[in-house]
Motif scaffolding. Structure first.
Motif, PDB file in Angstrom:
ATOM      1  N   SER A  20       0.826  -1.195   0.000  1.00 55.48           N
ATOM      2  CA  SER A  20       0.000   0.000   0.000  1.00 55.48           C
ATOM      3  C   SER A  20       0.861   1.246   0.000  1.00 55.48           C
ATOM      4  CB  SER A  20      -0.909  -0.011   1.223  1.00 55.48           C
ATOM      5  OG  SER A  20      -1.976   0.874   1.047  1.00 55.48           O
ATOM      6  N   LEU A  21       2.013   1.151   0.659  1.00 49.77           N
ATOM      7  CA  LEU A  21       2.930   2.277   0.676  1.00 49.77           C
ATOM      8  C   LEU A  21       3.407   2.599  -0.728  1.00 49.77           C
ATOM      9  CD1 LEU A  21       4.613   4.301   2.270  1.00 49.77           C
ATOM     10  CD2 LEU A  21       6.350   2.538   2.580  1.00 49.77           C
ATOM     11  N   GLN A  22       3.735   1.553  -1.516  1.00 46.64           N
ATOM     12  CA  GLN A  22       4.166   1.767  -2.894  1.00 46.64           C
ATOM     13  C   GLN A  22       3.041   2.420  -3.695  1.00 46.64           C
ATOM     14  OE1 GLN A  22       5.111  -2.178  -4.106  1.00 46.64           O
ATOM     15  NE2 GLN A  22       6.615  -2.428  -2.488  1.00 46.64           N
ATOM     16  N   GLN A  23       1.826   1.934  -3.483  1.00 49.80           N
ATOM     17  CA  GLN A  23       0.690   2.445  -4.240  1.00 49.80           C
ATOM     18  C   GLN A  23       0.405   3.901  -3.896  1.00 49.80           C
ATOM     19  OE1 GLN A  23      -0.725   0.880  -6.547  1.00 49.80           O
ATOM     20  NE2 GLN A  23      -2.850   1.475  -6.807  1.00 49.80           N
ATOM     21  N   ASN A  24       0.621   4.254  -2.623  1.00 44.38           N
ATOM     22  CA  ASN A  24       0.248   5.582  -2.171  1.00 44.38           C
ATOM     23  C   ASN A  24       1.365   6.601  -2.295  1.00 44.38           C
ATOM     24  OD1 ASN A  24      -2.262   4.681  -1.459  1.00 44.38           O
ATOM     25  ND2 ASN A  24      -1.646   4.107   0.595  1.00 44.38           N
ATOM     26  N   ALA A  25       2.529   6.206  -2.765  1.00 49.98           N
ATOM     27  CA  ALA A  25       3.639   7.137  -2.879  1.00 49.98           C
ATOM     28  C   ALA A  25       3.276   8.277  -3.822  1.00 49.98           C
ATOM     29  CB  ALA A  25       4.875   6.407  -3.404  1.00 49.98           C
ATOM     30  N   PRO A  26       3.563   9.524  -3.420  1.00 47.84           N
ATOM     31  CA  PRO A  26       3.156  10.664  -4.253  1.00 47.84           C
ATOM     32  C   PRO A  26       3.886  10.698  -5.575  1.00 47.84           C
ATOM     33  CG  PRO A  26       4.538  11.382  -2.417  1.00 47.84           C
ATOM     34  CD  PRO A  26       4.229   9.932  -2.181  1.00 47.84           C
ATOM     35  N   ARG A  27       3.132  10.907  -6.668  1.00 44.49           N
ATOM     36  CA  ARG A  27       3.728  11.023  -7.992  1.00 44.49           C
ATOM     37  C   ARG A  27       3.909  12.489  -8.375  1.00 44.49           C
ATOM     38  NH1 ARG A  27       0.216   6.324 -11.087  1.00 44.49           N
ATOM     39  NH2 ARG A  27       0.919   4.627  -9.770  1.00 44.49           N
ATOM     40  N   THR A  28       3.141  13.360  -7.744  1.00 42.78           N
ATOM     41  CA  THR A  28       3.276  14.792  -7.973  1.00 42.78           C
ATOM     42  C   THR A  28       3.233  15.475  -6.617  1.00 42.78           C
ATOM     43  OG1 THR A  28       0.901  15.129  -8.131  1.00 42.78           O
ATOM     44  CG2 THR A  28       2.046  14.618 -10.179  1.00 42.78           C
ATOM     45  N   PRO A  29       3.753  16.717  -6.507  1.00 46.08           N
ATOM     46  CA  PRO A  29       3.716  17.405  -5.207  1.00 46.08           C
ATOM     47  C   PRO A  29       2.312  17.535  -4.643  1.00 46.08           C
ATOM     48  CG  PRO A  29       5.172  18.543  -6.750  1.00 46.08           C
ATOM     49  CD  PRO A  29       4.485  17.465  -7.537  1.00 46.08           C
ATOM     50  N   SER A  30       1.279  17.652  -5.503  1.00 44.79           N
ATOM     51  CA  SER A  30      -0.080  17.848  -5.030  1.00 44.79           C
ATOM     52  C   SER A  30      -0.634  16.632  -4.303  1.00 44.79           C
ATOM     53  CB  SER A  30      -0.999  18.202  -6.198  1.00 44.79           C
ATOM     54  OG  SER A  30      -1.086  17.119  -7.102  1.00 44.79           O
ATOM     55  N   ARG A  31      -0.003  15.463  -4.511  1.00 44.41           N
ATOM     56  CA  ARG A  31      -0.525  14.249  -3.894  1.00 44.41           C
ATOM     57  C   ARG A  31       0.076  13.988  -2.521  1.00 44.41           C
ATOM     58  NH1 ARG A  31      -0.586   8.852  -6.658  1.00 44.41           N
ATOM     59  NH2 ARG A  31      -1.624   8.503  -4.699  1.00 44.41           N
ATOM     60  N   THR A  32       1.030  14.815  -2.106  1.00 45.86           N
ATOM     61  CA  THR A  32       1.753  14.547  -0.868  1.00 45.86           C
ATOM     62  C   THR A  32       0.818  14.474   0.324  1.00 45.86           C
ATOM     63  OG1 THR A  32       3.655  15.699  -1.786  1.00 45.86           O
ATOM     64  CG2 THR A  32       3.653  15.313   0.588  1.00 45.86           C
ATOM     65  N   GLY A  33      -0.131  15.420   0.432  1.00 41.79           N
ATOM     66  CA  GLY A  33      -1.038  15.453   1.579  1.00 41.79           C
ATOM     67  C   GLY A  33      -1.884  14.213   1.689  1.00 41.79           C
ATOM     68  N   ALA A  34      -2.537  13.826   0.574  1.00 43.20           N
ATOM     69  CA  ALA A  34      -3.387  12.633   0.587  1.00 43.20           C
ATOM     70  C   ALA A  34      -2.573  11.394   0.887  1.00 43.20           C
ATOM     71  CB  ALA A  34      -4.100  12.493  -0.764  1.00 43.20           C
ATOM     72  N   SER A  35      -1.366  11.310   0.335  1.00 40.66           N
ATOM     73  CA  SER A  35      -0.525  10.124   0.526  1.00 40.66           C
ATOM     74  C   SER A  35      -0.099   9.971   1.969  1.00 40.66           C
ATOM     75  CB  SER A  35       0.716  10.215  -0.364  1.00 40.66           C
ATOM     76  OG  SER A  35       0.347  10.332  -1.705  1.00 40.66           O
ATOM     77  N   SER A  36       0.324  11.067   2.593  1.00 47.51           N
ATOM     78  CA  SER A  36       0.776  10.975   3.985  1.00 47.51           C
ATOM     79  C   SER A  36      -0.387  10.626   4.908  1.00 47.51           C
ATOM     80  CB  SER A  36       1.431  12.285   4.414  1.00 47.51           C
ATOM     81  OG  SER A  36       0.520  13.359   4.257  1.00 47.51           O
ATOM     82  N   ALA A  37      -1.591  11.119   4.575  1.00 43.63           N
ATOM     83  CA  ALA A  37      -2.767  10.786   5.389  1.00 43.63           C
ATOM     84  C   ALA A  37      -3.071   9.295   5.300  1.00 43.63           C
ATOM     85  CB  ALA A  37      -3.960  11.607   4.931  1.00 43.63           C
ATOM     86  N   LEU A  38      -3.016   8.738   4.085  1.00 50.96           N
ATOM     87  CA  LEU A  38      -3.274   7.305   3.910  1.00 50.96           C
ATOM     88  C   LEU A  38      -2.156   6.471   4.527  1.00 50.96           C
ATOM     89  CD1 LEU A  38      -4.788   7.019   0.320  1.00 50.96           C
ATOM     90  CD2 LEU A  38      -5.939   7.137   2.529  1.00 50.96           C
TER      91      LEU A  38
END
Length: 387
Positions: A15-33
């Motif tokens: 799940s960590l691999q799946q949730n790793a941010p691909r763009t800076p905008s995804r950082t917040g959602a990824s860290s929450a998950l």
């Protein structure tokens, strides 16, 4: 026991691999998950009471939209990926608000039929685009929890796992463990037979957010649109939706995976290997009586949860390094073969040293169907100019 042998272990980090941010905008959602994942990993009995805000998060919805197939057929609303994307931010904002208020409504699934290799028709559900977006977002959030729970011998529709790994696990298990019998399981109409009542109970083992549970129930109860008629569906999950594979894995995790893990540790007298890809399951046994007892007990367990083994396609066969010798002694001919994930598995000996190995060949029916498809296409082009 088998996780080590089959070379995979638990799905650590998937799940960590799946949730790793691909763009800076995804950082917040990824860290929450990631925080959700760590909490689920740390406490296997934790029930999550606040998950919906992760689903209606604009970053999660945007990510879900861009992960959809761009050329997929439209659902009952006729909405296409490209048209929806022309005003994407406004559409996603509106969808997020409806999810937040509880005003989101799932649309019926448009049912279509595709031909199978054996000539029969397979029903598929074409989900409306917004439903696909919400389902994909929900799967992203729920994967953060369930990827810490799912067992190592489960490979189907999971991030970072594939058919190739399932085939590899089976190959390694057959060669390195004491396997003399293979039980090839086929669940009759699995996706159509899932009990909604039991599925919701299983989801609630981990998800205590009633809004998320109601979201899942909306998809289950949305029904099917076939030939212009809206049909209510009391059981099953429509194939074709983003949430369907995850919900199927959750169902079999509680009905089959956890049960078989305990069974082989406490009930088996010899080695047992298990490989599952969604509802496609193969087990290897050292002792025939173990396999027969397991088959009978599994039939009873499945019945409790509204599932049924296919009486003609489920079979027990002698398979392994001694199968050929034993069958020859009994005058029964060559060892039987079995199919798994599009390949026929065959007992053979290596030419170099005569040692046992497993030969995999593309299933004859699938190969013949593809050759016929190519032949038909070439016939249509026979007189076209070469350029």
């Amino acid at each position: 026991m088998a996780e080590g042998v089959e070379g995979r272990g638990l799905a650590k980090g998937n799940s960590l691999q799946q949730n790793a941010p691909r763009t800076p905008s995804r950082t917040g959602a990824s860290s929450a998950l990631e925080r959700v994942r760590q909490a689920a990993k740390g406490d296997k009995k934790m029930r999550f009471t606040a998950l919906l805000h992760h689903i209606y998060n604009l970053e999660t919805l945007r990510m879900a939209y861009f992960r959809l197939k761009k050329e997929a057929a439209p659902g009952v609303d006729g909405e296409t990926w490209r048209h929806y994307g022309e005003d994407l931010e406004s559409n996603l904002q509106n969808l997020s608000e409806r999810l937040k208020r509880g005003a989101y409504r799932a649309k019926p699934v448009r049912r279509v039929y595709i031909p199978k290799a054996d000539g029969r028709q397979r029903p598929l559900g074409v989900t409306a685009l917004e439903d696909k977006v919400v389902q994909r977002a929900a799967v992203e959030v729920m994967n953060a929890i369930y990827e810490t729970d799912f067992l190592g011998f489960s490979y189907g529709f999971r991030p970072g796992r594939s058919q190739h790994q399932a085939l590899d696990a089976l190959y390694v298990g057959l060669l390195t463990r004491k396997v003399s019998w293979v039980l090839d399981l086929d669940i009759k109409g699995f996706f159509d037979g899932i009990s909604h009542e039991w599925l919701v109970k299983f989801v609630e083992h981990r998800v205590a957010d009633r809004r998320v549970v109601r979201l899942i129930q909306k998809w289950l109860r949305a029904g099917v649109l076939e030939d212009g008629k809206h049909l209510r569906v009391e059981e099953g999950t429509p194939q074709g939706g983003s949430a369907s594979p995850l919900l199927a894995n959750v169902y079999l995790h509680y009905v089959f995976d956890l049960w078989v893990q305990v069974w082989r540790r406490k009930r088996a007298h010899g080695d047992v290997i298990v490989v599952r890809f969604a509802d496609d399951i193969v087990l290897g046994f050292q002792v025939k009586s173990d396999a027969e007892r397991f088959w009978a007990e599994l039939t009873e367990r499945f019945r409790k949860f509204a599932l049924e083994l296919h009486p003609e396609k489920t079979r027990l066969l002698e398979f392994g390094p001694f199968a050929a010798k034993n069958r020859k002694r009994r005058g029964e001919g060559k060892p039987e073969t079995f199919n798994f994930l599009g390949f026929t598995h065959i007992c053979v000996k290596k030419r170099s040293n005569g040692m046992f190995t497993v030969l995999r060949q593309t299933m004859r029916k699938r190969l013949q169907a593809k050759l016929n498809e190519v032949k038909t296409e070439l016939r249509q082009r026979l007189h076209d100019p070469i350029p």
